[in-house]
Design a protein around this motif. Sequence first.
Motif, PDB file in Angstrom:
ATOM      1  N   PRO B 148       5.154  -1.912   8.020  1.00 13.89           N
ATOM      2  CA  PRO B 148       5.882  -0.424   6.776  1.00 13.89           C
ATOM      3  C   PRO B 148       6.600  -1.303   6.092  1.00 13.89           C
ATOM      4  CG  PRO B 148       6.082   0.244   9.488  1.00 13.89           C
ATOM      5  CD  PRO B 148       5.423  -1.136   9.189  1.00 13.89           C
ATOM      6  N   ILE B 149       6.635  -0.850   4.447  1.00 14.01           N
ATOM      7  CA  ILE B 149       7.789  -1.435   3.967  1.00 14.01           C
ATOM      8  C   ILE B 149       8.447  -0.360   3.323  1.00 14.01           C
ATOM      9  CG2 ILE B 149       8.510  -2.212   1.444  1.00 14.01           C
ATOM     10  CD1 ILE B 149       6.048  -4.269   2.060  1.00 14.01           C
ATOM     11  N   LEU B 150       9.581   0.092   3.719  1.00 20.78           N
ATOM     12  CA  LEU B 150      10.803   1.168   3.038  1.00 20.78           C
ATOM     13  C   LEU B 150      11.443   0.651   1.049  1.00 20.78           C
ATOM     14  CD1 LEU B 150      12.254   3.392   3.017  1.00 20.78           C
ATOM     15  CD2 LEU B 150      14.257   2.552   3.837  1.00 20.78           C
ATOM     16  N   PHE B 151      11.050   1.330   0.266  1.00 22.78           N
ATOM     17  CA  PHE B 151      11.549   1.073  -0.955  1.00 22.78           C
ATOM     18  C   PHE B 151      12.866   2.110  -1.280  1.00 22.78           C
ATOM     19  CE2 PHE B 151       6.186  -0.724   0.231  1.00 22.78           C
ATOM     20  CZ  PHE B 151       6.570  -1.386  -0.662  1.00 22.78           C
ATOM     21  N   HIS B 152      13.401   1.711  -1.712  1.00 27.25           N
ATOM     22  CA  HIS B 152      14.191   2.497  -2.563  1.00 27.25           C
ATOM     23  C   HIS B 152      12.880   2.901  -4.054  1.00 27.25           C
ATOM     24  CE1 HIS B 152      17.566   3.325  -4.986  1.00 27.25           C
ATOM     25  NE2 HIS B 152      17.330   3.401  -5.888  1.00 27.25           N
ATOM     26  N   THR B 153      13.011   3.429  -4.583  1.00 29.79           N
ATOM     27  CA  THR B 153      12.476   4.344  -5.342  1.00 29.79           C
ATOM     28  C   THR B 153      13.030   5.127  -6.459  1.00 29.79           C
ATOM     29  OG1 THR B 153      11.258   6.199  -4.392  1.00 29.79           O
ATOM     30  CG2 THR B 153       9.924   3.883  -4.234  1.00 29.79           C
ATOM     31  N   TRP B 154      13.001   4.817  -7.372  1.00 24.53           N
ATOM     32  CA  TRP B 154      14.084   5.794  -8.363  1.00 24.53           C
ATOM     33  C   TRP B 154      13.123   6.957  -9.495  1.00 24.53           C
ATOM     34  CZ3 TRP B 154      18.025   7.581  -5.691  1.00 24.53           C
ATOM     35  CH2 TRP B 154      19.003   8.327  -6.696  1.00 24.53           C
ATOM     36  N   SER B 155      13.556   7.930  -9.923  1.00 20.21           N
ATOM     37  CA  SER B 155      13.122   8.415 -11.373  1.00 20.21           C
ATOM     38  C   SER B 155      13.076   7.566 -11.838  1.00 20.21           C
ATOM     39  CB  SER B 155      13.808   9.699 -11.339  1.00 20.21           C
ATOM     40  OG  SER B 155      13.695  10.229 -12.621  1.00 20.21           O
ATOM     41  N   MET B 156      11.858   7.178 -13.184  1.00 14.49           N
ATOM     42  CA  MET B 156      11.265   6.571 -13.973  1.00 14.49           C
ATOM     43  C   MET B 156      12.289   4.903 -14.107  1.00 14.49           C
ATOM     44  SD  MET B 156      10.470   9.138 -16.037  1.00 14.49           S
ATOM     45  CE  MET B 156      10.553   8.686 -17.766  1.00 14.49           C
ATOM     46  N   SER B 157      12.572   4.607 -13.417  1.00 15.41           N
ATOM     47  CA  SER B 157      13.086   3.235 -12.916  1.00 15.41           C
ATOM     48  C   SER B 157      11.893   2.244 -13.760  1.00 15.41           C
ATOM     49  CB  SER B 157      13.178   2.792 -11.738  1.00 15.41           C
ATOM     50  OG  SER B 157      13.490   1.578 -11.115  1.00 15.41           O
ATOM     51  N   PRO B 173      -3.252  -2.527   0.431  1.00 10.95           N
ATOM     52  CA  PRO B 173      -3.932  -0.903   1.361  1.00 10.95           C
ATOM     53  C   PRO B 173      -3.765  -0.950   2.821  1.00 10.95           C
ATOM     54  CG  PRO B 173      -6.064  -2.720   1.214  1.00 10.95           C
ATOM     55  CD  PRO B 173      -5.140  -2.930   0.619  1.00 10.95           C
ATOM     56  N   ASN B 174      -2.658  -2.140   3.442  1.00 11.97           N
ATOM     57  CA  ASN B 174      -2.867  -2.023   4.505  1.00 11.97           C
ATOM     58  C   ASN B 174      -0.893  -1.978   5.197  1.00 11.97           C
ATOM     59  OD1 ASN B 174      -5.886  -2.512   5.538  1.00 11.97           O
ATOM     60  ND2 ASN B 174      -4.956  -5.060   5.228  1.00 11.97           N
ATOM     61  N   ILE B 175      -0.299  -1.511   3.861  1.00 14.92           N
ATOM     62  CA  ILE B 175       1.316  -1.240   3.984  1.00 14.92           C
ATOM     63  C   ILE B 175       0.996  -0.480   4.478  1.00 14.92           C
ATOM     64  CG2 ILE B 175       3.118  -1.326   2.896  1.00 14.92           C
ATOM     65  CD1 ILE B 175       2.524  -3.677   1.109  1.00 14.92           C
ATOM     66  N   THR B 176       2.260   0.329   4.863  1.00 19.37           N
ATOM     67  CA  THR B 176       2.949   1.619   5.184  1.00 19.37           C
ATOM     68  C   THR B 176       4.002   1.942   4.053  1.00 19.37           C
ATOM     69  OG1 THR B 176       2.167   1.804   7.573  1.00 19.37           O
ATOM     70  CG2 THR B 176       3.983   3.364   7.037  1.00 19.37           C
ATOM     71  N   TYR B 177       3.375   1.994   3.451  1.00 18.92           N
ATOM     72  CA  TYR B 177       4.354   3.359   1.947  1.00 18.92           C
ATOM     73  C   TYR B 177       5.261   3.736   1.992  1.00 18.92           C
ATOM     74  CZ  TYR B 177       1.731   0.132  -0.786  1.00 18.92           C
ATOM     75  OH  TYR B 177       0.751  -1.612  -1.130  1.00 18.92           O
ATOM     76  N   ASP B 198      -3.468   8.091   1.540  1.00 22.69           N
ATOM     77  CA  ASP B 198      -3.261   8.343   3.187  1.00 22.69           C
ATOM     78  C   ASP B 198      -2.080   7.369   3.597  1.00 22.69           C
ATOM     79  OD1 ASP B 198      -4.738  10.161   2.905  1.00 22.69           O
ATOM     80  OD2 ASP B 198      -6.401   8.673   3.759  1.00 22.69           O
ATOM     81  N   ASN B 199      -1.600   6.251   2.868  1.00 23.13           N
ATOM     82  CA  ASN B 199      -0.849   5.270   4.112  1.00 23.13           C
ATOM     83  C   ASN B 199       0.992   5.323   3.138  1.00 23.13           C
ATOM     84  OD1 ASN B 199      -1.895   3.857   1.032  1.00 23.13           O
ATOM     85  ND2 ASN B 199      -1.828   2.476   1.605  1.00 23.13           N
ATOM     86  N   VAL B 200       0.423   6.678   2.627  1.00 19.18           N
ATOM     87  CA  VAL B 200       2.018   6.129   1.276  1.00 19.18           C
ATOM     88  C   VAL B 200       3.119   7.881   2.151  1.00 19.18           C
ATOM     89  CG1 VAL B 200       3.378   7.328  -1.010  1.00 19.18           C
ATOM     90  CG2 VAL B 200       1.297   5.813  -0.853  1.00 19.18           C
ATOM     91  N   TYR B 201       4.519   7.239   2.425  1.00 20.57           N
ATOM     92  CA  TYR B 201       4.786   8.940   3.332  1.00 20.57           C
ATOM     93  C   TYR B 201       5.964   8.793   1.835  1.00 20.57           C
ATOM     94  CZ  TYR B 201       2.265   8.552   7.277  1.00 20.57           C
ATOM     95  OH  TYR B 201       1.226   8.363   8.592  1.00 20.57           O
ATOM     96  N   ASN B 261       6.200  12.591  12.019  1.00 27.09           N
ATOM     97  CA  ASN B 261       5.652  12.136  11.597  1.00 27.09           C
ATOM     98  C   ASN B 261       5.807  10.647  11.182  1.00 27.09           C
ATOM     99  OD1 ASN B 261       4.045  14.175  10.324  1.00 27.09           O
ATOM    100  ND2 ASN B 261       5.469  14.204   9.020  1.00 27.09           N
ATOM    101  N   ALA B 262       7.530  10.075  12.026  1.00 29.35           N
ATOM    102  CA  ALA B 262       7.656   8.673  12.611  1.00 29.35           C
ATOM    103  C   ALA B 262       7.402   8.184  14.002  1.00 29.35           C
ATOM    104  CB  ALA B 262       9.102   9.095  12.363  1.00 29.35           C
ATOM    105  N   GLU B 263       6.992   9.332  14.279  1.00 29.54           N
ATOM    106  CA  GLU B 263       6.928   8.978  15.966  1.00 29.54           C
ATOM    107  C   GLU B 263       5.225   8.036  15.759  1.00 29.54           C
ATOM    108  OE1 GLU B 263       8.731  12.461  19.021  1.00 29.54           O
ATOM    109  OE2 GLU B 263       6.251  12.102  18.290  1.00 29.54           O
ATOM    110  N   LYS B 264       4.614   8.524  14.719  1.00 18.48           N
ATOM    111  CA  LYS B 264       3.172   7.826  14.537  1.00 18.48           C
ATOM    112  C   LYS B 264       3.019   6.275  14.308  1.00 18.48           C
ATOM    113  CE  LYS B 264       1.128  11.919  13.703  1.00 18.48           C
ATOM    114  NZ  LYS B 264       0.095  13.371  12.589  1.00 18.48           N
ATOM    115  N   ILE B 265       4.473   6.352  13.448  1.00 17.71           N
ATOM    116  CA  ILE B 265       4.380   5.254  12.291  1.00 17.71           C
ATOM    117  C   ILE B 265       5.184   3.719  13.277  1.00 17.71           C
ATOM    118  CG2 ILE B 265       5.665   4.018  10.402  1.00 17.71           C
ATOM    119  CD1 ILE B 265       5.322   7.078   8.696  1.00 17.71           C
ATOM    120  N   LEU B 266       6.134   4.573  13.819  1.00 16.42           N
ATOM    121  CA  LEU B 266       6.577   3.786  14.657  1.00 16.42           C
ATOM    122  C   LEU B 266       5.830   3.079  15.973  1.00 16.42           C
ATOM    123  CD1 LEU B 266      10.337   5.447  14.011  1.00 16.42           C
ATOM    124  CD2 LEU B 266       9.383   3.240  13.414  1.00 16.42           C
TER     125      LEU B 266
END
Lengths: 250, 270
Positions: B148-157, B173-177, B198-201, B261-266
Amino acid sequence: MLEFFDANCTYGRNKTNEPTPFPTLKEVIEDMDRVGVAKTTLWHAQQLESGWEIGTKIMLDEINATPGAKERISPSWCVVPTLTGEQESPDKILENMLKANAGTVRIFPEEHRWELYPVAIGDLFDVFIQNHIPVYLPANRLGWDRIYRTMMLFPDLYAIVSNCGLWGPDRRIRPLLKAYKNLYFETSEYWAAGSIADTVNAVGPERILYGSGAPRYERGAMMLAIKHADISDDAKKLIASGNLERLLKH
Amino acid sequence: MIRKNSPLAKEFWEKGFVESCPVYDMHGHMGTHYAIYFAAPNAPEMVKLIKRANVKKLCFSHHFSLWATNYVGQDPALEACKQFPDYLRFYCGINPNFPEQMMADLKKVAEWMPYCIGLKFLADYHKVPVNAEPYRPALEFANALHLPILFHTWSMSPYDGPDIMKDIIPKYPNITYILGHCFNSQWQVAGEIAKQYDNVYLELTSVPGTRGALETMVNICGSEKILFGTDMPWFDEHQGIGGLLSAQISDDDVHNILHRNAEKILAPFI
């Protein structure tokens, strides 16, 4: 049981007719009932956009026409400096406010083009101070420097600092709480972890007011944070409604 | 009582936690920060706070690893996890402005598992677009390890806005976004991207409490694609849960968002 009195709520359509969850008083009250908020202070978008006269009238007419609203809605008055003669005298403004059951004052010096100095607004603020009428100082509109300056110029003002910003305001609000005994702040953007208990431990619970920031924010978010803050039940009651009730008993 | 006719809201209201609805906070931080005073900046007081809401795991990146990466590295995060292994997991903070430190940290990620659950990108602050060359080694690394990668994402950035993320998601495609902040205010776009892949949360830090945002995203991508997060210690767990329970979504949606959902990822890390 905790009763909640919301210290920060607005409603009404603006001039561009942006979609709003609270176009009329009906939706304000429905939302209060949905989440269990007993009372709220309120200002109307048209007080800002069309001005003190018609904006306040629109809100008062709606309150008067809505069964049960008078008991639950505390309208905010809106003022500009009296020296132009467009508003009545400070004493007459106070009389009209009290007649309309308006307990607080909203000001928009930037948008209404006046300055927050004694020569401009001192006569009105003197009357508000003498009668313990709180004036909102929204940090998002005035900026912190202007809030500090206003309190230096009017140190006895009953002030409610609102919309403090989501990046914790403690470094800015704590000095004000220490210096000015009549200054309060509301919680709509006071989201930092454990901050309510920390501030209560530092300065006591008497100067914190539950505020939701509705309709932008959901009322329930800070309700749950207050309900489960690590403070006494008495402190929770003061923050949820007791402090604002006390403040409005002029 | 926040939401009528909701047994879940009633129980959270009365007790502050629900045994059958644990919480996984997928976006936390730790440590002091230049721009804010925190009442609870460090592990002991943070763990004390999260226990009140029955938070089973707080997944965080340490402020120092993001702002002073090349001086501090990931040591404070690792130490905190070792101190509170039942409650804490960390993301390896990636700062592509210091490529040597980044490569050194990536080499250690496998040995830091299961405390380390993935990577954290803070592109808006590091001023490097996520699809630019400096991030490529970290993306390839996470893709190879299915992390998994946790991305800070922001509007129009221009660094981590929707167009940038849409550019990289098909390439790795193998990263959990995990899209932190859901492109704040671009709720519809966020929902559409999560629905497409499928791999984007979507991760909710700073969203609960903002009226209408959750309903928009749940309607588009379903609550199965949404994760709870608070930026702890920036925001309070109960503020976030209160905002979630105030939204006009079902109790089943809340269960998905707070834990299922988190239980599946973790699962590989707990």
